[in-house]
Scaffold this motif. Structure first.
Motif, PDB file in Angstrom:
ATOM      1  N   LEU A   1       4.150   6.186   6.641  1.00  9.53           N
ATOM      2  CA  LEU A   1       3.132   5.332   6.033  1.00  9.53           C
ATOM      3  C   LEU A   1       3.555   3.872   6.067  1.00  9.53           C
ATOM      4  N   GLU A   2       4.835   3.617   5.841  1.00  7.66           N
ATOM      5  CA  GLU A   2       5.354   2.250   5.923  1.00  7.66           C
ATOM      6  C   GLU A   2       5.134   1.683   7.324  1.00  7.66           C
ATOM      7  N   ARG A   3       5.386   2.494   8.334  1.00  7.80           N
ATOM      8  CA  ARG A   3       5.191   2.050   9.717  1.00  7.80           C
ATOM      9  C   ARG A   3       3.719   1.764   9.996  1.00  7.80           C
ATOM     10  N   PHE A   4       2.851   2.636   9.499  1.00  8.98           N
ATOM     11  CA  PHE A   4       1.415   2.449   9.702  1.00  8.98           C
ATOM     12  C   PHE A   4       0.946   1.152   9.050  1.00  8.98           C
ATOM     13  N   GLU A   5       1.388   0.898   7.821  1.00 12.29           N
ATOM     14  CA  GLU A   5       0.970  -0.330   7.132  1.00 12.29           C
ATOM     15  C   GLU A   5       1.501  -1.572   7.825  1.00 12.29           C
ATOM     16  N   SER A   6       2.717  -1.496   8.354  1.00 13.08           N
ATOM     17  CA  SER A   6       3.291  -2.639   9.067  1.00 13.08           C
ATOM     18  C   SER A   6       2.496  -2.957  10.327  1.00 13.08           C
ATOM     19  N   GLU A   7       1.867  -1.952  10.928  1.00 14.57           N
ATOM     20  CA  GLU A   7       1.092  -2.153  12.157  1.00 14.57           C
ATOM     21  C   GLU A   7      -0.347  -2.557  11.891  1.00 14.57           C
ATOM     22  N   HIS A   8      -0.911  -2.087  10.778  1.00 11.40           N
ATOM     23  CA  HIS A   8      -2.346  -2.270  10.555  1.00 11.40           C
ATOM     24  C   HIS A   8      -2.686  -3.128   9.349  1.00 11.40           C
ATOM     25  N   GLY A   9      -1.736  -3.419   8.502  1.00  8.13           N
ATOM     26  CA  GLY A   9      -1.993  -4.263   7.348  1.00  8.13           C
ATOM     27  C   GLY A   9      -2.278  -3.466   6.084  1.00  8.13           C
TER      28      GLY A   9
ATOM     29  N   ALA B   1       0.825  -1.207   0.000  1.00  6.50           N
ATOM     30  CA  ALA B   1       0.000   0.000   0.000  1.00  6.50           C
ATOM     31  C   ALA B   1       0.865   1.264   0.000  1.00  6.50           C
ATOM     32  N   THR B   2       1.950   1.235   0.761  1.00 10.94           N
ATOM     33  CA  THR B   2       2.856   2.388   0.799  1.00 10.94           C
ATOM     34  C   THR B   2       3.444   2.653  -0.573  1.00 10.94           C
ATOM     35  N   LEU B   3       3.906   1.602  -1.233  1.00 12.31           N
ATOM     36  CA  LEU B   3       4.462   1.744  -2.571  1.00 12.31           C
ATOM     37  C   LEU B   3       3.397   2.228  -3.554  1.00 12.31           C
ATOM     38  N   GLY B   4       2.181   1.693  -3.429  1.00 12.27           N
ATOM     39  CA  GLY B   4       1.098   2.103  -4.321  1.00 12.27           C
ATOM     40  C   GLY B   4       0.765   3.576  -4.191  1.00 12.27           C
ATOM     41  N   LEU B   5       0.672   4.069  -2.951  1.00 12.38           N
ATOM     42  CA  LEU B   5       0.370   5.480  -2.746  1.00 12.38           C
ATOM     43  C   LEU B   5       1.516   6.370  -3.219  1.00 12.38           C
ATOM     44  N   LEU B   6       2.757   5.920  -3.005  1.00 12.33           N
ATOM     45  CA  LEU B   6       3.901   6.680  -3.497  1.00 12.33           C
ATOM     46  C   LEU B   6       3.873   6.776  -5.020  1.00 12.33           C
ATOM     47  N   LEU B   7       3.547   5.676  -5.691  1.00 17.16           N
ATOM     48  CA  LEU B   7       3.455   5.691  -7.148  1.00 17.16           C
ATOM     49  C   LEU B   7       2.309   6.579  -7.622  1.00 17.16           C
ATOM     50  N   ALA B   8       1.189   6.570  -6.887  1.00 15.59           N
ATOM     51  CA  ALA B   8       0.056   7.414  -7.263  1.00 15.59           C
ATOM     52  C   ALA B   8       0.407   8.897  -7.140  1.00 15.59           C
ATOM     53  N   ILE B   9       1.064   9.268  -6.051  1.00 14.86           N
ATOM     54  CA  ILE B   9       1.479  10.663  -5.863  1.00 14.86           C
ATOM     55  C   ILE B   9       2.464  11.077  -6.957  1.00 14.86           C
ATOM     56  N   THR B  10       3.402  10.178  -7.273  1.00 12.49           N
ATOM     57  CA  THR B  10       4.382  10.470  -8.317  1.00 12.49           C
ATOM     58  C   THR B  10       3.716  10.603  -9.681  1.00 12.49           C
ATOM     59  N   ALA B  11       2.755   9.722  -9.955  1.00 14.57           N
ATOM     60  CA  ALA B  11       2.043   9.779 -11.236  1.00 14.57           C
ATOM     61  C   ALA B  11       1.269  11.077 -11.374  1.00 14.57           C
ATOM     62  N   PHE B  12       0.625  11.518 -10.305  1.00 11.12           N
ATOM     63  CA  PHE B  12      -0.106  12.787 -10.348  1.00 11.12           C
ATOM     64  C   PHE B  12       0.841  13.952 -10.563  1.00 11.12           C
ATOM     65  N   TYR B  13       2.024  13.891  -9.934  1.00 12.35           N
ATOM     66  CA  TYR B  13       2.971  14.996 -10.106  1.00 12.35           C
ATOM     67  C   TYR B  13       3.473  15.055 -11.550  1.00 12.35           C
TER      68      TYR B  13
END
Length: 278
Positions: free
Chosen positions: A88-96, A24-36
């Motif tokens: 975000l990586e930390r959040f995903e590691s804790e919550h899935g 999810a972290t990688l996906g959101l990073l790619l989405a932000i980059t794609a929008f930029y």
């Protein structure tokens, strides 16, 4: 005098770090980059996706989800992503992975964006356009601050006992005074949602573990998706680390030990935008 040399970041380490990011972290990073990248070729994209209070209606509710993905310039983009990714990586590691996707494509954009819109439109009668992932940065920082507060409630500077949960608020004030074109109100709205999550008041927004296990089992997500974080792989569980029984404080001052906080996160660089960001 010998010329001073500056070591450039090791591209191999950066690439290795990015390849290890959870899904999810990688996906959101790619989405932000794609929008930029898209906004470089489509200048109207910023106006289309920005959170503009007076233009929010039934047909433009999508703005409550698109504004964190849009950035105004390269510095804005870099500062926000560098600050966001480790949190975000930390959040995903804790919550899935599923919980992270569900929250960051839904409530974690809608709630701070909706609060910002209501305050700007009906209380202050303003119409500041808002873009940038800094709203997520402060949301996650405040969540981390609440976890730190449970373990280490105070740090002491000389004779002042300062609650550790106030650290993100201090950072918001500093950025507001030092960096032009930032939105104090936008950052505060993100912080409010982060504190609510950290205190447990809006944890009901996350899907229940039984539902997550059912979905993961039926679709075999752990076997099919690389870097997927399942409900049973979470680092600390749905509600994080249990509070310590010790009344921990951290002293900072002459002759006193250095600051440390279990499970805490040092505030990193924070980005912004027209509003909500740098």
């Amino acid at each position: 005098m010998a010329a001073t040399s500056f070591a450039l970041p090791d591209a191999r380490r950066i690439r290795s770090y990015l390849r290890r990011l959870p899904l999810a972290t990688l996906g959101l990073l790619l989405a932000i980059t794609a929008f930029y990248i898209a906004h470089l070729f489509l200048p109207g994209l910023t106006q289309w996706g920005a959170l503009i209070p007076q233009e929010i209606g039934i047909s433009t509710l999508y703005r409550l989800n698109t504004y964190p993905l849009i950035h105004k310039d390269i510095l804005h983009f870099l500062l926000n992503t560098i600050a966001l990714v480790p949190l975000l990586e930390r959040f995903e590691s804790e919550h899935g992975t599923i919980v992270t996707i569900a929250l960051f494509t839904g409530p974690f954009g809608l709630l701070p964006g909706g609060l910002y819109t209501l305050l700007e439109r009906y209380i202050f009668h303003l119409n500041g356009a808002a873009v940038g992932a800094s709203v997520w940065v402060f949301l996650l920082l405040c969540n981390e601050a609440m976890k730190t507060y449970r373990v280490n409630p105070y740090f002491i500077i000389l004779d002042w006992k300062i609650p550790t949960w106030t650290t993100p608020l201090a950072l918001i004030l500093v950025i507001n005074f030092l960096v032009p074109h930032t939105s104090f109100l936008g950052h505060v709205c993100g912080a409010v949602v982060g504190y609510l999550w950290g205190l447990g008041y809006i944890r009901f927004l996350a899907p229940h573990d039984k539902i997550l296990r059912f979905i993961e089992g039926k679709l075999n997500l752990l076997g099919r998706l690389p870097h997927y974080v399942s409900v049973d792989q979470k680092t600390y569980g749905r509600y994080g680390v249990l509070p310590s029984t010790s009344n921990g404080t951290t002293r900072v001052g002459p002759g006193i030990g250095t600051l440390s906080a279990t499970n805490g996160v040092a505030p990193g660089p924070t980005g912004g935008s027209q509003r909500l960001g740098l």
